[in-house]
Design an enzyme around this catalytic site. Structure first.
Site, PDB file in Angstrom:
ATOM      1  CG  ASP A 293      37.130  41.584  37.120  1.00  0.00           C
ATOM      2  OD1 ASP A 293      37.753  42.265  37.955  1.00  0.00           O
ATOM      3  OD2 ASP A 293      37.538  41.364  35.958  1.00  0.00           O
ATOM      4  CG  ASP A 336      38.725  44.925  35.535  1.00  0.00           C
ATOM      5  OD1 ASP A 336      38.956  45.000  36.766  1.00  0.00           O
ATOM      6  OD2 ASP A 336      39.340  44.159  34.772  1.00  0.00           O
TER       7      ASP A 336
END
Length: 413
Positions: A293, A336
């Site tokens: 992430d 993301d």
């Protein structure tokens, strides 16, 4: 030995009709097959003239044929022709007449029923005409394959589709076969075999073919057998080529978009889920999963704008691709978030991959443009399933949880 068989017995067992006409043009013999073909007994047609009247009820036509008949018999001693006749029961049949002049001005007439052959030829002609009409309305080419001789003919449009003039193709089946893209030849053989064996009603294939210029295009090939021999073996097939190259390109684009992330070109969540399911039933264990992430993406978007944020995501995708093997799967599963599937990869190797990813992000920061965030980093978590007894879905969740633990540390740091 031959004395045991009478001439009449031989004539009655012939596979063609036999009529004997004397010098006065009276019918003196007609075998049973003539009656079976025409319905007429010898009493119905006792003279050659009466036969002409039955076959050619129109007087002018009858006169024309009789003149030709007499001239050819006189000049050559034989006369062959095919005519439609109306049988005694009103049915139209096509008969081939083979007439030979014998000694003492006798005539031997043989009859062969060629109705089926004529019908097949008519069907072939009509089918070709229909196809030719279709060519005028669509971007298709017609082919005609004589299976017995190996001749394979294109019409002009079919040749042009492949970049050739019609006279540049030598008309051999082997020439067409050599134009087929090598990887698709086995498919063609299989499709032809299925059709010839009666497993399919129509030969249909989508395959690639080489043009004169060397380009490869996709075509849809549709064909059917239109002529067979007495044993049912195929003699001739005709069909069409349709250029589907643009369609295939669009289909490939749609397939790509359905399994890939539009921004990065990486695989998407849908593809990832399919791969996890496939790997769970494979022998490619151990399987490792890395979940990543991006850190501070919101800050990048707020500070530099969403265009810079997209660049941040794309650069991350390129880094992840650079550290894995061709057989590994890298997917973007969210704004993301990224996931890496590593088949046949143990825990220690997965940890090393994570270390390589972190180093690449650090290296990128050191050489990043001035207007780019120097906080370019990613939080990672990994998990390894040692065998198929371990659920890859649970392994994915564990990697995800570990990633969030690491992300909290990075945020605090």
């Amino acid at each position: 030995m031959l004395e045991r068989f009478s001439l009449k017995n031989i004539l009655e067992n012939m596979t063609m009709g036999v009529i004997l006409v004397d010098s006065d043009r009276n019918l003196i013999y007609m075998n049973q097959l003539v009656t079976e073909i025409t319905g007429y007994e010898i009493e119905d047609v006792n003279t050659l003239e009466k036969g002409f009247q039955i076959i050619f009820p129109d007087p002018d036509k009858r006169k024309e044929i009789k003149n030709i008949f007499n001239v050819k018999l006189k000049d050559r001693g034989y006369y062959n022709a095919v005519f439609p006749i109306k049988t005694k029961y009103g049915k139209i049949k096509y008969l081939e007449f083979r007439i030979n002049l014998l000694e003492d001005d006798y005539l031997l007439i043989n009859l062969v029923n060629v109705s089926e052959r004529i019908a097949q030829a008519k069907e072939l002609k009509e089918t070709k005409e229909r196809l030719e009409m279709a060519v005028e309305a669509a971007d298709i080419g017609i082919w005609d394959w004589n299976i017995k001789t190996g001749k394979f003919q294109y019409n002009e449009h079919g040749a042009e589709m492949l970049g050739f003039e019609k006279n540049e193709l030598d008309g051999e089946f082997s020439t067409w076969k050599n134009l087929i893209y090598e990887e698709d030849k086995e498919l063609i053989e299989q499709k032809l075999a299925e059709y010839f064996n009666g497993e399919t009603d129509t030969f249909i294939s989508e395959h690639r073919i080489k043009t004169k210029s060397g380009d490869i295009i996709w075509i849809r090939n549709i064909g059917r057998i239109v002529e067979v021999d007495q044993d049912g073996s195929p003699l001739r097939a005709i069909g069409v080529h349709i250029n589907i190259d643009e369609y295939k390109k669009r289909e490939k684009e749609i397939e790509f978009l359905s399994f890939h992330d539009e921004l990065t070109g990486l695989y998407n969540r849908r593809y990832l889920e399919n791969e996890i399911e496939r790997l769970s039933e494979s022998r490619k264990y151990p399987v490792s999963i890395i979940v990543g992430d991006l850190d501070k993406l919101k800050k990048v978007n707020d500070t530099f704008g969403h265009k810079a944020g997209d660049e941040y995501i794309v650069n991350s995708a390129r880094i992840l691709e650079s550290v894995v093997r061709n057989e590994d799967i890298v997917a973007r599963t969210g704004g993301d978030e990224f996931v890496i599937l590593l088949p046949e990869t143990d825990r220690s190797t997965a940890i090393k991959v994570c270390e390589r990813i972190r180093r690449r992000f650090t290296d990128y920061n050191a050489h990043a443009p001035e207007n780019f965030s120097k906080e370019f980093s990613i939080s990672l978590g990994s998990c390894t399933a040692e065998s198929s007894e371990e659920d890859l879905g649970i392994c994915y969740n564990i990697a995800d949880q570990r990633m969030y633990v690491n992300k909290e540390k990075n945020d605090r740091g």
